[in-house]
Design a protein around this motif. Structure first.
Motif, PDB file in Angstrom:
ATOM      1  N   GLY A 117       0.776  -1.233   0.000  1.00 38.25           N
ATOM      2  CA  GLY A 117       0.000   0.000   0.000  1.00 38.25           C
ATOM      3  C   GLY A 117       0.807   1.283   0.000  1.00 38.25           C
ATOM      4  O   GLY A 117       0.288   2.336   0.371  1.00 38.25           O
ATOM      5  N   GLN A 118       2.060   1.211  -0.432  1.00 33.54           N
ATOM      6  CA  GLN A 118       2.866   2.436  -0.507  1.00 33.54           C
ATOM      7  C   GLN A 118       2.319   3.307  -1.637  1.00 33.54           C
ATOM      8  O   GLN A 118       2.176   2.849  -2.763  1.00 33.54           O
ATOM      9  N   THR A 119       2.031   4.555  -1.334  1.00 35.11           N
ATOM     10  CA  THR A 119       1.494   5.459  -2.353  1.00 35.11           C
ATOM     11  C   THR A 119       2.517   6.498  -2.811  1.00 35.11           C
ATOM     12  O   THR A 119       2.290   7.182  -3.803  1.00 35.11           O
ATOM     13  N   ASP A 120       3.622   6.607  -2.105  1.00 41.11           N
ATOM     14  CA  ASP A 120       4.663   7.560  -2.486  1.00 41.11           C
ATOM     15  C   ASP A 120       5.348   7.042  -3.756  1.00 41.11           C
ATOM     16  O   ASP A 120       5.871   5.917  -3.771  1.00 41.11           O
ATOM     17  N   PRO A 121       5.368   7.836  -4.831  1.00 38.39           N
ATOM     18  CA  PRO A 121       5.954   7.370  -6.085  1.00 38.39           C
ATOM     19  C   PRO A 121       7.459   7.102  -6.022  1.00 38.39           C
ATOM     20  O   PRO A 121       7.988   6.443  -6.922  1.00 38.39           O
ATOM     21  N   VAL A 122       8.159   7.531  -4.985  1.00 35.08           N
ATOM     22  CA  VAL A 122       9.598   7.232  -4.902  1.00 35.08           C
ATOM     23  C   VAL A 122       9.846   5.730  -4.844  1.00 35.08           C
ATOM     24  O   VAL A 122      10.927   5.265  -5.192  1.00 35.08           O
ATOM     25  N   TYR A 123       8.834   4.956  -4.428  1.00 34.24           N
ATOM     26  CA  TYR A 123       8.997   3.505  -4.331  1.00 34.24           C
ATOM     27  C   TYR A 123       8.704   2.774  -5.640  1.00 34.24           C
ATOM     28  O   TYR A 123       8.988   1.576  -5.745  1.00 34.24           O
TER      29      TYR A 123
ATOM     30  N   ALA B 142      12.058   8.993  -7.561  1.00 35.17           N
ATOM     31  CA  ALA B 142      13.099   8.658  -6.575  1.00 35.17           C
ATOM     32  C   ALA B 142      14.290   9.596  -6.741  1.00 35.17           C
ATOM     33  O   ALA B 142      14.837  10.099  -5.754  1.00 35.17           O
ATOM     34  N   GLY B 143      14.690   9.851  -7.982  1.00 36.66           N
ATOM     35  CA  GLY B 143      15.809  10.752  -8.246  1.00 36.66           C
ATOM     36  C   GLY B 143      15.530  12.166  -7.771  1.00 36.66           C
ATOM     37  O   GLY B 143      16.408  12.826  -7.203  1.00 36.66           O
ATOM     38  N   ARG B 144      14.312  12.636  -8.011  1.00 43.90           N
ATOM     39  CA  ARG B 144      13.935  13.982  -7.553  1.00 43.90           C
ATOM     40  C   ARG B 144      13.969  14.087  -6.028  1.00 43.90           C
ATOM     41  O   ARG B 144      14.132  15.168  -5.473  1.00 43.90           O
ATOM     42  N   ALA B 145      13.823  12.961  -5.353  1.00 42.93           N
ATOM     43  CA  ALA B 145      13.864  12.932  -3.886  1.00 42.93           C
ATOM     44  C   ALA B 145      15.270  12.590  -3.374  1.00 42.93           C
ATOM     45  O   ALA B 145      15.449  12.202  -2.215  1.00 42.93           O
ATOM     46  N   ASP B 146      16.270  12.740  -4.264  1.00 44.62           N
ATOM     47  CA  ASP B 146      17.682  12.501  -3.923  1.00 44.62           C
ATOM     48  C   ASP B 146      18.028  11.042  -3.624  1.00 44.62           C
ATOM     49  O   ASP B 146      18.963  10.767  -2.868  1.00 44.62           O
ATOM     50  N   HIS B 147      17.290  10.123  -4.203  1.00 46.86           N
ATOM     51  CA  HIS B 147      17.644   8.705  -4.121  1.00 46.86           C
ATOM     52  C   HIS B 147      18.356   8.324  -5.405  1.00 46.86           C
ATOM     53  O   HIS B 147      18.015   8.812  -6.481  1.00 46.86           O
ATOM     54  N   ARG B 148      19.334   7.435  -5.325  1.00 46.91           N
ATOM     55  CA  ARG B 148      20.071   7.026  -6.523  1.00 46.91           C
ATOM     56  C   ARG B 148      19.326   5.993  -7.360  1.00 46.91           C
ATOM     57  O   ARG B 148      19.691   5.722  -8.492  1.00 46.91           O
ATOM     58  N   ASP B 149      18.294   5.406  -6.804  1.00 44.41           N
ATOM     59  CA  ASP B 149      17.433   4.449  -7.499  1.00 44.41           C
ATOM     60  C   ASP B 149      16.210   4.262  -6.617  1.00 44.41           C
ATOM     61  O   ASP B 149      16.041   4.981  -5.637  1.00 44.41           O
ATOM     62  N   LEU B 150      15.358   3.288  -6.943  1.00 44.56           N
ATOM     63  CA  LEU B 150      14.196   3.026  -6.084  1.00 44.56           C
ATOM     64  C   LEU B 150      14.686   2.587  -4.709  1.00 44.56           C
ATOM     65  O   LEU B 150      15.482   1.646  -4.604  1.00 44.56           O
ATOM     66  N   PRO B 151      14.226   3.249  -3.637  1.00 46.51           N
ATOM     67  CA  PRO B 151      14.623   2.815  -2.301  1.00 46.51           C
ATOM     68  C   PRO B 151      13.811   1.594  -1.855  1.00 46.51           C
ATOM     69  O   PRO B 151      12.709   1.354  -2.340  1.00 46.51           O
ATOM     70  N   VAL B 152      14.392   0.854  -0.956  1.00 35.80           N
ATOM     71  CA  VAL B 152      13.707  -0.302  -0.371  1.00 35.80           C
ATOM     72  C   VAL B 152      12.584   0.210   0.529  1.00 35.80           C
ATOM     73  O   VAL B 152      12.827   1.030   1.412  1.00 35.80           O
ATOM     74  N   PRO B 153      11.332  -0.244   0.310  1.00 39.36           N
ATOM     75  CA  PRO B 153      10.215   0.182   1.171  1.00 39.36           C
ATOM     76  C   PRO B 153      10.346  -0.391   2.590  1.00 39.36           C
ATOM     77  O   PRO B 153      11.023  -1.401   2.806  1.00 39.36           O
ATOM     78  N   PRO B 154       9.689   0.237   3.552  1.00 39.47           N
ATOM     79  CA  PRO B 154       9.693  -0.294   4.919  1.00 39.47           C
ATOM     80  C   PRO B 154       9.236  -1.759   4.945  1.00 39.47           C
ATOM     81  O   PRO B 154       8.365  -2.156   4.192  1.00 39.47           O
TER      82      PRO B 154
END
Length: 152
Positions: free
Chosen positions: A33-39, A45-57
């Motif tokens: 149910g993650q709704t944040d598009p960074v996942y 993810a890049g716009r949020a300063d992640h180098r790729d898709l981060p691992v979800p909780p």
């Protein structure tokens, strides 16, 4: 049968090494149910300063199921899977993990204790998650095992 705490503490659990795949991360994010598009979106993810898709909780818990027989340690301790309940899980995150990372999980049993006069045994397993030598996270799970030899 009660769990032998001494045997559990000495039980060697094999490490598990896996490469985190984008598709699996997207699937896990959707399933939980993650709704944040960074996942799910590499650009977000890049716009949020992640180098790729981060691992979800909680994703690390699912990685332990990659082992050829993820419940072999329970069989080695004489635990009947029909008597096991999920008690709890907790995570301590030290660094983010990403798609493309090669992670090694090192599980070990850290505690066994009983409640209700031995009717319930609690098996505590901790898994350290590493990327190379870097500690990424610690995952802890507690299983509750009903002891059929003790009346409820």
């Amino acid at each position: 049968m009660a769990i032998d705490a001494e045997a559990a503490g000495k039980l060697a659990l094999d490490p598990i090494t896996v490469e985190v795949e984008r598709g699996r991360l997207r699937f896990f994010a959707k399933a939980t149910g993650q709704t944040d598009p960074v996942y799910t979106d590499v650009d977000a993810a890049g716009r949020a300063d992640h180098r790729d898709l981060p691992v979800p909780p909680t994703f690390f818990f699912s990685l332990e199921l990659e082992a050829p027989d993820p419940f072999a340690y329970l069989a080695a301790l004489g635990v009947d899977l029909r008597r096991v309940l999920h008690g709890e899980q907790a995570f301590t995150y030290h660094r983010p993990a990403y798609a493309g990372d090669k992670l090694t999980l090192r599980p070990r049993i850290v505690d066994v204790y009983s409640k209700k006069g031995g009717a319930l045994d609690f098996l505590v397993k901790r898994t350290d998650v590493h990327r190379g030598t870097e500690l990424i996270a610690e995952a802890q799970s507690v299983l509750v095992v009903r002891n059929p030899e003790v009346p409820q």
